[in-house]
Design a protein around this motif. Structure first.
Motif, PDB file in Angstrom:
ATOM      1  N   MET A  22       0.822  -1.384   0.001  1.00 45.10           N
ATOM      2  CA  MET A  22      -0.004   0.072  -0.071  1.00 45.10           C
ATOM      3  C   MET A  22       0.840   1.194   0.039  1.00 45.10           C
ATOM      4  O   MET A  22       1.748   1.281   0.674  1.00 45.10           O
ATOM      5  N   ILE A  23       0.333   2.168  -0.789  1.00 39.38           N
ATOM      6  CA  ILE A  23       1.366   3.391  -1.138  1.00 39.38           C
ATOM      7  C   ILE A  23       1.050   4.209   0.383  1.00 39.38           C
ATOM      8  O   ILE A  23      -0.231   4.270   0.942  1.00 39.38           O
ATOM      9  N   CYS A  24       2.048   4.997   0.762  1.00 44.19           N
ATOM     10  CA  CYS A  24       1.936   5.606   2.145  1.00 44.19           C
ATOM     11  C   CYS A  24       1.945   7.308   1.903  1.00 44.19           C
ATOM     12  O   CYS A  24       2.768   7.638   1.104  1.00 44.19           O
ATOM     13  N   TYR A  25       1.028   7.871   2.236  1.00 42.00           N
ATOM     14  CA  TYR A  25       0.981   9.315   2.030  1.00 42.00           C
ATOM     15  C   TYR A  25       1.340  10.125   3.623  1.00 42.00           C
ATOM     16  O   TYR A  25       0.747   9.344   4.737  1.00 42.00           O
ATOM     17  N   SER A  26       1.838  11.223   3.420  1.00 36.90           N
ATOM     18  CA  SER A  26       2.312  12.000   4.737  1.00 36.90           C
ATOM     19  C   SER A  26       1.111  12.726   5.049  1.00 36.90           C
ATOM     20  O   SER A  26       1.185  13.243   6.392  1.00 36.90           O
ATOM     21  N   TYR A  27      -0.164  12.943   4.576  1.00 37.70           N
ATOM     22  CA  TYR A  27      -1.215  13.696   4.779  1.00 37.70           C
ATOM     23  C   TYR A  27      -2.443  12.917   5.357  1.00 37.70           C
ATOM     24  O   TYR A  27      -2.909  11.989   4.597  1.00 37.70           O
ATOM     25  N   PRO A  28      -2.938  13.253   6.590  1.00 37.75           N
ATOM     26  CA  PRO A  28      -3.959  12.233   7.004  1.00 37.75           C
ATOM     27  C   PRO A  28      -5.117  11.819   6.100  1.00 37.75           C
ATOM     28  O   PRO A  28      -5.542  10.928   5.762  1.00 37.75           O
TER      29      PRO A  28
END
Length: 332
Positions: free
Chosen positions: A1-7
């Motif tokens: 799964m791609i991880c993003y830094s914004y909630p």
């Protein structure tokens, strides 16, 4: 799964990755945006979600573009540009021209049938699409998103021919984006103070909405003498008194509306601050051009020259008569 830094992007990513993948090859995005890290992250998400990078045409604004982010997005394969800016031409005039060029370039890359998303900051792109939509060929499904209060006001009396979502007052935008843009704007103000060796900056922030309130707070924390004014909380006559009584030498306008047109509706005066690098004759030329573009007619102008200094002068005359005057800087 791609991880993003914004909630929020994390939540959206988690939700849609659990769904059946949608074919987005025929989705195109034309956007006028701040070229900053949060926006870069958003467009990265849209690309990972399935929208082809070559289908994204993005251009920035001179006051909110990070060159590092600009290069990063270009290297990643997005069609992203920062149009040049001429200090002798008003921002509105140049922005309108930039929107027209971006619109023409964007339309030329679309393979129909297509689904088009216009993401705008200021309403000019959406206004342009609304004017041109009848001239475009069929097989285009169009939807718009407006992100600013000024853009919403520009469009609110327009007979829109496609749906537009107004997110200007969304809570997440007000709480997260406004402080970010305000900090960037305050950095530019600090640059001007340094560039022109303004020894004792005395600043008035006009407009105390989410953006103006953040700018006021940041400038105070930087140690500048800073006052705030908003028509919702002050009498109109107080504006001039604030400037005169506190020897204000810098005014930051954060109103989110076309002040000239709004003030004319109520017969109110308008304070116009001039680019500090312009000579008086060039400033008059710029004012005349802007008034013509906005279809605004005025009879006389008050010009204040070198206020709070021994050789200060105040002129009240028509633009034609003012052209013969030798007005010293600084002036407004």
């Amino acid at each position: 799964m791609i991880c993003y830094s914004y909630p929020i992007l994390k939540e959206i990513s988690s939700y849609f990755l659990s769904k059946e993948k949608i074919d987005l090859d025929n989705v195109y995005i034309l956007a006028c945006q701040h070229i900053l890290e949060p926006n870069a992250e958003m467009f990265k998400f849209l690309s990972d979600f399935g929208i082809t990078k070559n289908n994204v045409y993005l251009f920035g604004k001179i006051y909110s573009t990070s060159n590092d982010i600009l290069k990063e997005m270009q290297s990643a394969g997005f069609k992203v540009i920062q149009p040049p800016y001429d200090e002798k031409i008003s921002f509105d005039t140049q922005h309108k021209e930039n929107c027209q060029k971006a619109f023409d370039d964007f339309i030329s890359i679309i393979n129909k049938p297509a689904r088009v998303i216009i993401i705008d900051d200021g309403g000019e792109l959406l206004k342009l699409m609304n004017e041109k939509i009848d001239l475009l060929k069929n097989n285009l499904s169009i939807v718009g998103v407006e992100q600013t209060s000024s853009g919403f006001r520009k469009l609110e009396n327009t007979n829109l021919k496609f749906p537009v979502f107004n997110v200007a007052r969304s809570s997440i935008k007000l709480s997260k984006e406004s402080p970010l843009i305000a900090r960037l704007g305050c950095d530019r103000i600090t640059d001007v103070v340094t560039q022109y060796s303004i020894i004792d900056p005395r600043i008035l922030v006009v407009g105390l909405g989410p953006m103006g309130s953040n700018i006021l707070s940041i400038l105070k924390n930087k140690g500048y003498f800073t006052l705030g004014y908003d028509i919702a909380h002050h009498d109109k006559a107080e504006l001039v008194d604030l400037i005169k009584n506190n020897n204000i030498n810098m005014v930051v306008g954060v109103t989110g509306s076309n002040i000239l047109n709004e003030n004319q509706k109520t017969n109110a005066h308008t304070l116009i601050l001039v680019d500090i690098g312009l000579e008086f004759d060039k400033a008059l030329e710029k004012l005349e051009k802007d008034l013509k573009n906005k279809k605004v007619k005025i009879n006389k102008v008050v010009v204040c020259s070198r206020l709070s200094l021994d050789d200060s002068k105040i002129y009240y005359s028509s633009i034609k008569e003012l052209k013969s005057k030798k007005v010293k800087t600084p002036f407004c």
